[in-house]
Design an enzyme around this catalytic site. Structure first.
Site, short mmCIF file in Angstrom:
data_model
loop_
_atom_site.label_atom_id
_atom_site.label_comp_id
_atom_site.label_asym_id
_atom_site.label_seq_id
_atom_site.Cartn_x
_atom_site.Cartn_y
_atom_site.Cartn_z
CG HIS A 155 -1.88 -1.05 1.40
ND1 HIS A 155 -1.98 -1.83 2.52
CD2 HIS A 155 -2.84 -1.47 0.54
CE1 HIS A 155 -2.98 -2.69 2.36
NE2 HIS A 155 -3.51 -2.51 1.17
CE LYS A 161 -12.12 -6.96 1.15
NZ LYS A 161 -10.69 -6.68 1.06
NE ARG A 194 -1.85 -7.29 -4.97
CZ ARG A 194 -2.61 -7.66 -3.95
NH1 ARG A 194 -2.06 -7.86 -2.78
NH2 ARG A 194 -3.90 -7.84 -4.08
CB SER A 242 -4.25 -6.58 4.48
OG SER A 242 -3.89 -5.29 4.09
O1 PNS Z 1 -8.37 -2.85 0.14
P1 PNS Z 1 -9.65 -3.31 -0.48
O2 PNS Z 1 -10.50 -4.01 0.53
O3 PNS Z 1 -9.45 -4.11 -1.72
O4 PNS Z 1 -10.43 -1.97 -0.91
C1 PNS Z 1 -11.69 -2.07 -1.54
C2 PNS Z 1 -12.39 -0.70 -1.51
C3 PNS Z 1 -12.53 -0.19 -0.09
C4 PNS Z 1 -11.62 0.29 -2.32
C5 PNS Z 1 -13.80 -0.94 -2.15
O5 PNS Z 1 -14.44 -1.97 -1.48
C6 PNS Z 1 -14.68 0.30 -2.10
O6 PNS Z 1 -14.54 1.17 -2.92
N1 PNS Z 1 -15.58 0.35 -1.10
C7 PNS Z 1 -16.49 1.44 -0.91
C8 PNS Z 1 -17.92 1.06 -1.32
C9 PNS Z 1 -18.13 1.32 -2.81
O7 PNS Z 1 -17.93 2.41 -3.30
N2 PNS Z 1 -18.56 0.28 -3.51
C10 PNS Z 1 -18.84 0.39 -4.93
C11 PNS Z 1 -17.62 0.33 -5.79
S1 PNS Z 1 -16.84 -1.22 -5.74
#
Ligand code: PNS
Length: 174
Positions: free
Chosen positions: A23, A47, A102, A140
């Protein structure tokens, strides 16, 4: 109608449970490309039926500490958010989202998210940077698994995060 405004502020979003060198590599790259970066820490309630290991406040604090430790805190703000990512971007005045890629598996997932975000907010740019090869295997969930099994994770996370993992997993994490 086209939006031709130059983007000077981006969001690097994620759950950051916890923040890793992978990150921090993405944040470092976003900071080289754009004058202002906001790290958006998603509440990410569940999740696969399981909530984050670290509280939202703790995840925010771990990132702030890690940015200082890595010398990349200037021009980088860290804020928690709940709800939609595009809503958060609009709230902080960011014109785009920067994420790291990645592998091909990341690409498929990220393409789906980018498509969705495009439909929700067409002017919001989705920008991708290639992860440095040394961080290709960092995630993570791998950090949490190794720490819970007592493995050394100093090659995956900065010292401040390592300390939090040790506190969280007790004797499990070295
Ligand atoms: O580190 P991660 O868990 O892969 O991040 C995922 C994240 C937080 C970027 C994604 O889940 C997100 O954008 N969450 C907010 C809710 C949202 O906007 N959902 C619609 C688009 S996917």
């Amino acid at each position: 109608m086209n939006n031709n405004e130059i983007i000077d502020h981006v969001v690097v979003p994620g759950t950051f449970d916890p923040v890793t060198f992978g990150h921090l590599d993405v944040i470092r790259r976003a900071r080289r490309l754009f004058p202002k970066v906001t790290v958006g820490v998603a509440a990410s309630a569940r999740k696969h039926g399981v909530g984050p290991t670290f509280s939202l406040d703790k995840r925010v604090q771990m990132i702030r500490d890690a940015l200082v430790e890595e010398g990349i805190s200037e021009r980088v703000d860290v804020q928690p958010f709940t709800g939609l990512l595009v809503g958060f971007c609009e709230e902080v005045g960011a014109g785009g989202v920067v994420k790291g890629l990645r592998a091909m598996t990341d690409f498929e997932y990220e393409l789906q998210q980018a498509d969705l975000n495009y439909h929700l907010s067409p002017d919001m740019e989705s920008i991708f940077v290639m992860s440095s090869p040394e961080y290709g295997c960092v995630s993570s969930s791998i950090v949490r698994e190794l720490a819970s099994l007592g493995s050394d994770v100093s090659f995956l996370v900065p010292p401040s995060v390592e300390r939090c993992l040790r506190e969280r997993f007790g004797k499990g994490a070295r």
